[in-house]
Motif scaffolding. Structure first.
Motif, PDB file in Angstrom:
ATOM      1  N   LYS A 298       0.688  -1.173  -0.190  1.00 14.99           N
ATOM      2  CA  LYS A 298      -0.009   0.108   0.141  1.00 14.99           C
ATOM      3  C   LYS A 298       0.899   1.297  -0.170  1.00 14.99           C
ATOM      4  N   PRO A 299       0.597   2.248  -0.867  1.00 10.78           N
ATOM      5  CA  PRO A 299       1.364   3.624  -0.781  1.00 10.78           C
ATOM      6  C   PRO A 299       1.450   4.213   0.233  1.00 10.78           C
ATOM      7  N   VAL A 300       2.545   5.025   0.520  1.00  7.10           N
ATOM      8  CA  VAL A 300       2.428   6.094   1.604  1.00  7.10           C
ATOM      9  C   VAL A 300       2.927   7.344   0.890  1.00  7.10           C
ATOM     10  N   ASP A 301       2.386   8.387   1.089  1.00  6.35           N
ATOM     11  CA  ASP A 301       2.741   9.789   0.770  1.00  6.35           C
ATOM     12  C   ASP A 301       4.096  10.133   1.761  1.00  6.35           C
ATOM     13  N   MET A 302       5.217   9.915   1.184  1.00  7.78           N
ATOM     14  CA  MET A 302       6.492  10.291   2.132  1.00  7.78           C
ATOM     15  C   MET A 302       6.625  11.668   2.621  1.00  7.78           C
ATOM     16  N   ARG A 303       5.910  12.519   2.038  1.00  9.60           N
ATOM     17  CA  ARG A 303       5.963  14.007   2.171  1.00  9.60           C
ATOM     18  C   ARG A 303       5.384  14.055   3.642  1.00  9.60           C
ATOM     19  N   TYR A 322       7.853  16.585 -11.978  1.00  9.98           N
ATOM     20  CA  TYR A 322       8.823  15.981 -13.114  1.00  9.98           C
ATOM     21  C   TYR A 322       9.574  14.531 -12.300  1.00  9.98           C
ATOM     22  N   GLY A 323       9.069  13.353 -12.717  1.00  9.43           N
ATOM     23  CA  GLY A 323       9.422  12.331 -11.874  1.00  9.43           C
ATOM     24  C   GLY A 323       8.885  12.585 -10.431  1.00  9.43           C
ATOM     25  N   PRO A 324       7.336  12.666 -10.349  1.00  6.09           N
ATOM     26  CA  PRO A 324       6.912  12.792  -9.070  1.00  6.09           C
ATOM     27  C   PRO A 324       7.007  11.740  -7.999  1.00  6.09           C
ATOM     28  N   GLN A 325       7.465  10.369  -8.538  1.00  6.46           N
ATOM     29  CA  GLN A 325       7.424   9.198  -7.637  1.00  6.46           C
ATOM     30  C   GLN A 325       8.620   9.319  -6.659  1.00  6.46           C
ATOM     31  N   THR A 326       9.390  10.046  -6.985  1.00  5.39           N
ATOM     32  CA  THR A 326      10.678  10.390  -6.700  1.00  5.39           C
ATOM     33  C   THR A 326      10.622  11.709  -6.012  1.00  5.39           C
ATOM     34  N   VAL A 327      10.699  11.958  -4.699  1.00  2.00           N
ATOM     35  CA  VAL A 327      10.433  13.401  -3.996  1.00  2.00           C
ATOM     36  C   VAL A 327      11.767  13.784  -3.500  1.00  2.00           C
ATOM     37  N   CYS A 328      12.149  15.014  -4.082  1.00  3.83           N
ATOM     38  CA  CYS A 328      13.235  15.779  -3.581  1.00  3.83           C
ATOM     39  C   CYS A 328      12.835  17.028  -2.968  1.00  3.83           C
ATOM     40  N   ALA A 329      13.394  17.616  -1.856  1.00  4.98           N
ATOM     41  CA  ALA A 329      12.995  18.719  -1.390  1.00  4.98           C
ATOM     42  C   ALA A 329      13.991  19.239  -0.438  1.00  4.98           C
ATOM     43  N   ASN A 344       7.984   7.860  -3.259  1.00 10.04           N
ATOM     44  CA  ASN A 344       6.275   7.675  -3.307  1.00 10.04           C
ATOM     45  C   ASN A 344       5.983   6.483  -4.455  1.00 10.04           C
ATOM     46  N   GLY A 345       7.023   5.746  -4.796  1.00  7.57           N
ATOM     47  CA  GLY A 345       6.631   4.702  -5.856  1.00  7.57           C
ATOM     48  C   GLY A 345       8.250   4.053  -6.333  1.00  7.57           C
ATOM     49  N   PRO A 346       8.353   3.419  -7.131  1.00  9.23           N
ATOM     50  CA  PRO A 346       9.610   2.753  -7.717  1.00  9.23           C
ATOM     51  C   PRO A 346      10.397   3.874  -8.358  1.00  9.23           C
ATOM     52  N   LEU A 347      11.560   3.756  -8.279  1.00  6.33           N
ATOM     53  CA  LEU A 347      12.395   4.518  -8.982  1.00  6.33           C
ATOM     54  C   LEU A 347      12.532   4.471 -10.331  1.00  6.33           C
ATOM     55  N   ASP A 348      12.084   5.618 -11.106  1.00  7.09           N
ATOM     56  CA  ASP A 348      11.707   5.525 -12.648  1.00  7.09           C
ATOM     57  C   ASP A 348      12.730   6.387 -13.364  1.00  7.09           C
ATOM     58  N   PRO A 349      12.944   6.354 -14.664  1.00  7.17           N
ATOM     59  CA  PRO A 349      13.944   6.953 -15.352  1.00  7.17           C
ATOM     60  C   PRO A 349      13.703   8.691 -14.982  1.00  7.17           C
ATOM     61  N   ALA A 350      12.675   9.294 -15.120  1.00  5.92           N
ATOM     62  CA  ALA A 350      12.822  10.666 -14.694  1.00  5.92           C
ATOM     63  C   ALA A 350      12.871  10.979 -13.284  1.00  5.92           C
ATOM     64  N   GLN A 373      14.124   5.886   3.056  1.00 11.21           N
ATOM     65  CA  GLN A 373      14.174   4.884   1.865  1.00 11.21           C
ATOM     66  C   GLN A 373      12.560   4.240   2.210  1.00 11.21           C
ATOM     67  N   ASN A 374      11.911   4.041   0.871  1.00  8.77           N
ATOM     68  CA  ASN A 374      10.408   3.287   1.102  1.00  8.77           C
ATOM     69  C   ASN A 374      10.154   3.121  -0.550  1.00  8.77           C
ATOM     70  N   THR A 375      11.123   2.154  -1.036  1.00  6.81           N
ATOM     71  CA  THR A 375      11.258   1.789  -2.428  1.00  6.81           C
ATOM     72  C   THR A 375      11.248   0.369  -2.669  1.00  6.81           C
ATOM     73  N   THR A 376      10.516   0.019  -3.839  1.00  2.56           N
ATOM     74  CA  THR A 376      10.425  -1.388  -4.375  1.00  2.56           C
ATOM     75  C   THR A 376      11.574  -1.573  -5.274  1.00  2.56           C
ATOM     76  N   GLY A 377      12.454  -0.542  -5.465  1.00  2.00           N
ATOM     77  CA  GLY A 377      13.517  -0.524  -6.423  1.00  2.00           C
ATOM     78  C   GLY A 377      13.193   0.366  -7.751  1.00  2.00           C
ATOM     79  N   TYR A 378      14.398   0.003  -8.850  1.00  2.58           N
ATOM     80  CA  TYR A 378      14.122   0.593  -9.816  1.00  2.58           C
ATOM     81  C   TYR A 378      13.055   0.015 -10.723  1.00  2.58           C
ATOM     82  N   ILE A 379      12.501   0.769 -11.418  1.00  2.00           N
ATOM     83  CA  ILE A 379      11.079   0.155 -12.210  1.00  2.00           C
ATOM     84  C   ILE A 379      11.603  -0.584 -13.255  1.00  2.00           C
TER      85      ILE A 379
END
Length: 537
Positions: A298-303, A322-329, A344-350, A373-379
């Motif tokens: 189940k997803p978690v909004d890491m923000r 851009y690439g919203p599943q990876t959160v940088c702040a 907020n999901g797997p690491l995708d190219p973006a 860390q809360n990732t299932t890995g690279y997509i």
């Protein structure tokens, strides 16, 4: 910076279920830590008869009253001494952490001689090596409260013998780096363990209790036939008056700790030890307990996590569209500017591209990085492969591995596959790594691993023209799931010293702030390295 607007409703069945799940995991953590304390405390009457303090009493007396203490590797060795979770005693017969002695921030190790006489335990060497590495990188004085029966000859393993050599080398390198190494020897320091005393720059020994010799009376008699008492061979008085090993002779444990505190005060290392401060999060850190479901899918909004850790719950998201599943702040932690990367999901190219650029930008401004860390890995999949996932993921790994700023990692939930690497897992030497009790670390999820092998076996049978052994495949899947699940938990991985400790989520802000302050003050501290360290005369 804008304050984060939370969408979490801290009520309702789902929230309460999440909270109950995490509180149960925290209770398990505390029970494991209490098991080590209770095992040591059971030796209290024996210590009292000898006029000694228990190891934890020594540590409390050495530390500044009311000052913070960050315990490290408290679960080290869990499930390594025995495979029975009900019987395993974590900690490796040692208590360690970063705390204050006479206003000086130090790395402190206390042999817990209340457990198996402080003898070496499985993973104990790995724990000690990690503590030395932390002290060396962060330029901390290294304080060792020594009392250990040394190696357990009944459980001898040659690899432990080699690790012991690494420990001695580490002590020598700390001294050579200009970092004071101080040993307060309360009791036995025998054979190889004698070098735990001998490799210190300053040695305090307790009269009538401390012993240091390369060969104790039994080994001496076996090797040479010579008969000698403990005191004649390596007593504190002899070392203070004859061999010159001890600089200071203490009358008892309390007097030894008094001398230790005076000695540390004389170092003059109090500057740069102050903990910075900043406004508390606007959102309640208590609510961290209700964010993570038991079902890791189940997803978690890491923000929501970030907002309950950082100053004022304020953050400035970097490339949020851009690439919203990876959160940088960008944010602040107790007044210290930080960059945060989370999932907020797997690491995708973006997302990987964004993270790479963010890491480089933070290095440009000397801004420390924190990975949640809360990732299932690279997509995976045709689309991501064609988009260059391998080369883009490799670029992110390059950035993480070569970042020039302090990096702290916290495993919150899933930490799977190469996502563990890209998010600065232990193999990438973050300055500190901690875990929540709910964290799970593996090359992939247990069910995914089992299904992958089932597909391989089915395809292999078909390729050879053989019937598919359905029962055999189901049995294999069960074994793989059991193998993965038995090694995924934060308690198991912390037992293997794959982090620096499992923490209560509500303590996250304080733990990360203390660790980051240690990193920053260590970088600023000026030391006077020597060629070979302080040699004993």
């Amino acid at each position: 910076m804008p304050a984060f607007e939370s969408r979490v409703v801290a009520a309702g069945p789902a929230y309460e279920d999440n909270r109950a799940y995490l509180l149960a995991a925290i209770d398990e953590l505390h029970a494991l830590q209490r098991r080590a304390r209770d095992a040591s405390a059971a030796s209290g009457p024996r210590f009292a008869r000898r006029g000694q303090l228990l190891p934890r009493e020594r540590l409390v007396l050495a530390l500044d009253e009311g000052a913070p203490f960050l315990e490290l590797c408290s679960l080290a060795g869990y499930l390594r001494d025995t495979k029975d979770p009900a019987k395993s005693v974590p900690g490796c017969s040692g208590i360690a952490g970063i705390g204050y002695i006479s206003g000086v921030r130090c790395l402190i190790v206390a042999d817990d001689s209340g457990i198996a006489a402080g003898s070496a335990q499985p993973m104990g060497g790995d724990k000690f090596l990690r503590l030395e590495a932390i002290a060396l990188k962060n330029r901390l004085p290294f304080i060792h409260l020594v009392e250990s029966a040394g190696a357990n000859l009944l459980g001898y393993k040659v690899e432990d013998f080699v690790v012991g050599g690494g420990i001695f080398a580490g002590l020598a390198r700390l001294s050579a780096a200009g970092l004071p190494v101080i040993a307060l020897t309360h009791g036995s320091s025998t054979a190889g363990g004698a070098y735990m005393t001998g490799l210190a720059d300053y040695v305090i020994m307790v009269r009538d209790r401390a012993k240091a010799f390369l060969a104790g009376p039994p080994l001496l008699k076996a090797a040479t036939g010579e008969i000698a008492t403990d005191e004649e061979l390596g007593g504190a008085l002899m070392h203070a008056t004859v061999s010159g090993l001890a600089e200071y002779l203490a009358e008892d444990d309390v007097d030894g700790i008094r001398i230790l505190r005076d000695l540390v005060a004389s170092l003059g290392w109090t500057q740069g030890n102050e903990l910075p401060s900043g406004p508390a999060p606007r959102l309640d850190p208590e609510e961290l307990l209700g964010l993570f479901p038991k079902d890791g899918k189940k997803p978690v909004d890491m923000r929501e996590v970030i907002a309950r850790i950082v100053d004022g719950s304020e953050m400035l998201e970097y490339k949020p569209l851009y690439g919203p599943q990876t959160v940088c702040a960008h944010a602040k932690l107790s007044g210290m500017p930080i960059g945060i990367i989370t999932n907020n999901g797997p690491l995708d190219p973006a997302g990987a591209n964004k993270a790479t650029q963010f890491i480089q930008a933070c290095c440009q401004t000397d801004t420390p990085l924190i990975y949640l860390q809360n990732t299932t890995g690279y997509i995976v999949g045709t689309e991501s492969e064609r988009a260059g996932m391998i080369k883009i993921g490799s670029k992110m790994i390059q950035a993480v591995a070569n970042a020039s700023v302090p990096q702290l990692t916290l495993m919150c939930g899933a930490s799977y596959g190469a996502g563990n690497y890209g998010m600065c897992g232990r193999g990438f030497s973050p300055d500190f790594a901690f875990s929540w009790p709910t964290a799970r670390t593996a090359v992939m999820g247990a069910e995914q691993a089992a299904l992958t092998m089932a597909i391989v076996m089915e395809d292999g049978a078909k390729l050879r023209g053989l019937p598919v052994d359905t029962a055999g495949i189901e049995s294999m899947k069960g074994k793989i799931i059991q193998t993965f699940e038995s090694q995924m938990s934060a308690f198991y991985t912390s037992g293997a010293v794959l982090d620096d400790g499992v923490i209560d989520p509500r303590d996250t802000r304080n733990v990360l702030a203390m660790a980051l302050s240690v990193c920053l003050s260590g970088r600023d501290r000026k030391v006077k390295p020597l060629s070979f360290g302080v040699g004993r005369m």
